[in-house]
Write a protein that holds these residues in place. Sequence first.
Motif, mmCIF file in Angstrom:
data_model
loop_
_atom_site.group_PDB
_atom_site.id
_atom_site.type_symbol
_atom_site.label_atom_id
_atom_site.label_comp_id
_atom_site.label_asym_id
_atom_site.label_seq_id
_atom_site.Cartn_x
_atom_site.Cartn_y
_atom_site.Cartn_z
ATOM 1 N N LYS A 182 5.933 -3.861 -7.147
ATOM 2 C CA LYS A 182 5.006 -4.500 -6.207
ATOM 3 C C LYS A 182 4.879 -5.994 -6.499
ATOM 4 N N LYS A 183 4.849 -6.361 -7.765
ATOM 5 C CA LYS A 183 4.779 -7.785 -8.126
ATOM 6 C C LYS A 183 6.015 -8.521 -7.624
ATOM 7 N N GLU A 213 3.720 1.940 -14.320
ATOM 8 C CA GLU A 213 4.153 0.585 -14.665
ATOM 9 C C GLU A 213 5.347 0.165 -13.801
ATOM 10 N N GLU A 246 0.840 -1.209 0.000
ATOM 11 C CA GLU A 246 0.000 0.000 0.000
ATOM 12 C C GLU A 246 0.872 1.254 0.000
ATOM 13 N N SER A 304 0.531 3.281 -6.582
ATOM 14 C CA SER A 304 0.155 2.611 -7.834
ATOM 15 C C SER A 304 0.092 3.637 -8.951
ATOM 16 N N LEU A 360 5.964 0.994 -10.680
ATOM 17 C CA LEU A 360 5.481 0.606 -9.350
ATOM 18 C C LEU A 360 4.782 -0.747 -9.399
ATOM 19 N N ILE A 361 4.036 -0.996 -10.471
ATOM 20 C CA ILE A 361 3.363 -2.292 -10.619
ATOM 21 C C ILE A 361 4.401 -3.409 -10.676
#
Length: 793
Positions: A256-257, A250, A243, A247, A252-253
């Motif tokens: 996070k993954k 791309e 959190e 977000s 940050l995505i």
Amino acid sequence: MITVNPDGKIMVRRCLVTLRPFRLFVLGIGFFTLCFLMTSLGGQFSARRLGDSPFTIRTEVMGGPESRGVLRKMSDLLELMGKRMDTLARLENSSEPRRAAGDSAHFAADRLALGAGLMERIQAIAQNVSDIAVKVDQILRHSLLLHSKVSESRRDQCEAPSDPKFPDCSAKVEWMRARWTSDPCYAFFGVDGTECSFLIYLSEVEWFCPPLPWRNQTAARAAPKPLPKVQAVFRSNLSHLLELMGSGKESLIFMKKRTKRLSAQWALAAQRLAQKLGDTRRDHKQILVHIGFLTEESGDVFSPRVLKGGPLGEMVQWADILAALYVLGHGLRVTVSLKELQSNLGVPPGRGSCPLTMPLPFDLIYTDYHGLQQMKQHMGLSFKKYRCRIRVIDTFGTEPAYNHEEYATLHGYRTNWGYWNLNPKQFMTMFPHTPDNSFMGFVSEELNETEKQLIKGGKASNMAVVYGKEASIWKLQGKEKFLGILSKYMEVHGTVYYESQRPPEVPAFVKNHGLLPQPEFQQLLRKAKLFIGFGFPYEGPAPLEAIANGCVFLQSRFSPPHSSLNHEFFRGKPTSREVFSQHPYAENFIGKPHVWTVDYNNSEEFEAAIKAIMRTQVDPYLPYEYTCEGMLERIHAYIQHQEFCAAPGPAPPGAHAPQSPFVLAPNATHLEWARNASVAPGAWPLAHSLRAWLAAPGRACTDACLDHGLVCEPAFFPFLNGRDAFLKLQVPCDSTESEMNHLYPAFAQPGQECYLQKEPLLFSCAGSSTKYHRLCPCRDFRKGQVALCQGCL
């Protein structure tokens, strides 16, 4: 309503009256009486019509504290007049029925009698008010005289003082006089163009002038009490971190993954490190992480390229840094925009000329070069004050010669990325390039024993995967020659991004899978025997991932080595490091059988290496320092022990205690720390691990220490920066000089001259000259953890 405020102001608040004929006559008298009074007091009044019937009167008068009693009496009299007017209004209203009955003559007579009596009363009140006005006028004249004297005294006190402790005060006042409107932040802090406001700002917000004696210094200098220290507690659940990362981008995505995929390994690593540390106290820190290269102001060039095969090394490292800091139990804020950064720092409105509005609420700030520039622009003078708390994630490193602004400018080391005058250890690298910087690193996925056995059984002995996801990497001149040799023995696979058709740079015999998500790329590596690099990208995370998945990494040897002197990629970077292969860490710290480095221009050598690799069996291997536990251990040590805000401890060159801390080793080749020598409390790394050698001419301290199985430790240079160290090594110093030079301390053979370092920021493990024998401080290191000495955890 008429009131007298505690500060001596008279306020006649809004009164709404209905303007009937008789009441207007009476109110007019009261109104002009009030006007006379206000005018005599030097006050102001205004009247305006609101709509059809209401009529608003607002008056204000200023008076000193001495006139409060008289003003209150005046207020009472005016209030009494208001009450009597109200009584008159009720009498007028009670006469309405008689008017309706037609008794107009009798009513007119009563009205004249009442009016005459009322006029007498109003005249008496007006006389009393007039007498009071005379008394108030006398008081105010006396008050204004006193105020004038105080103002004159204040004006004298608001001249820039001549104080040797504040030599820049007068110049700063002159600058404020000319430029105080140049940035809105000055007005935010109360600067209004007066001399007093300049001095108040320069003494209380900044620190260029002494405090003004008539100011409340207790209030001006009050600082918040530091919060009590609490202990950090390991975390195993990373859901809140996801959190915090935000977000929308791309990048940050992707990060996070990655964090989510490694969450189980982070939790296990935390458990292991907690057992290793036992009851060791770990102070809880408040940490800001500002990823500058992801901000719109820096162009955010990485996010659009995440899905097109662009370099992911920086994002891999940042994802792992965030995870490590969070798992270690520290308070964390993450910003990827300039607006978020300003909000978290407490930046005043404007363009960054003023200091922060509050003390910095963070113990540490992790950022990159883009973020460093943004903070300097928006923190004003606070940047210099707090820069010791900053840690710069710097992929390729920054050597001391490029970091020291004056030295870099004078000696040709000035680049677009250096000259920040930080402690070189504040720069944190992806690989342990130079011990002048701190090695931050990243992590690769660690396999359990079951996974390792499955990989060994599922390997295809004739399958190779090419390192490089961008089509431009395949444009290497001469690639067709060595790829042709490789294709005779192995099936060649690629993971090159393409939109609609096969990239023309990729040969037809290459089986291209396109850009693969990380889990699918891992599966491809687990099947392959060989992972081969074309020479670019330099020092990325992929070779370590391949080796961890049981691949052999084959790379090109560079001759001559690549550097800022001969290669466009390194030109302008703040390092003079020579790179002898695509991945020096893999070559020097891992080596055969996992890593093979050959000359791609030599067809026979290249083909022989391919044949040998096909016969070689290797197990999956991952250096401990690139595991989750290894990274947690390293960052824990940095956070708890690295301190760059304290005043310099060691004495200047030549000023040493009578008892030397060194002894000559039994074999007379180097110096060791004397067993009975004391060490400054809190010194880190531990000085007892020091070993000092005199390097051969043309040899850098980095290489000289590696020759003895040790690493150079720049924190130990101050202990050697004296004539005594040379004498203990039996080096004759006919003369000793102190200068600014990143190669000092050193000994020059012709002339028997010893040179000491004058500038502590220039102590450097990097750099060499055939003219000098450099005096090099070395230390031991933990197995698999080159960043830490054996007793440094």
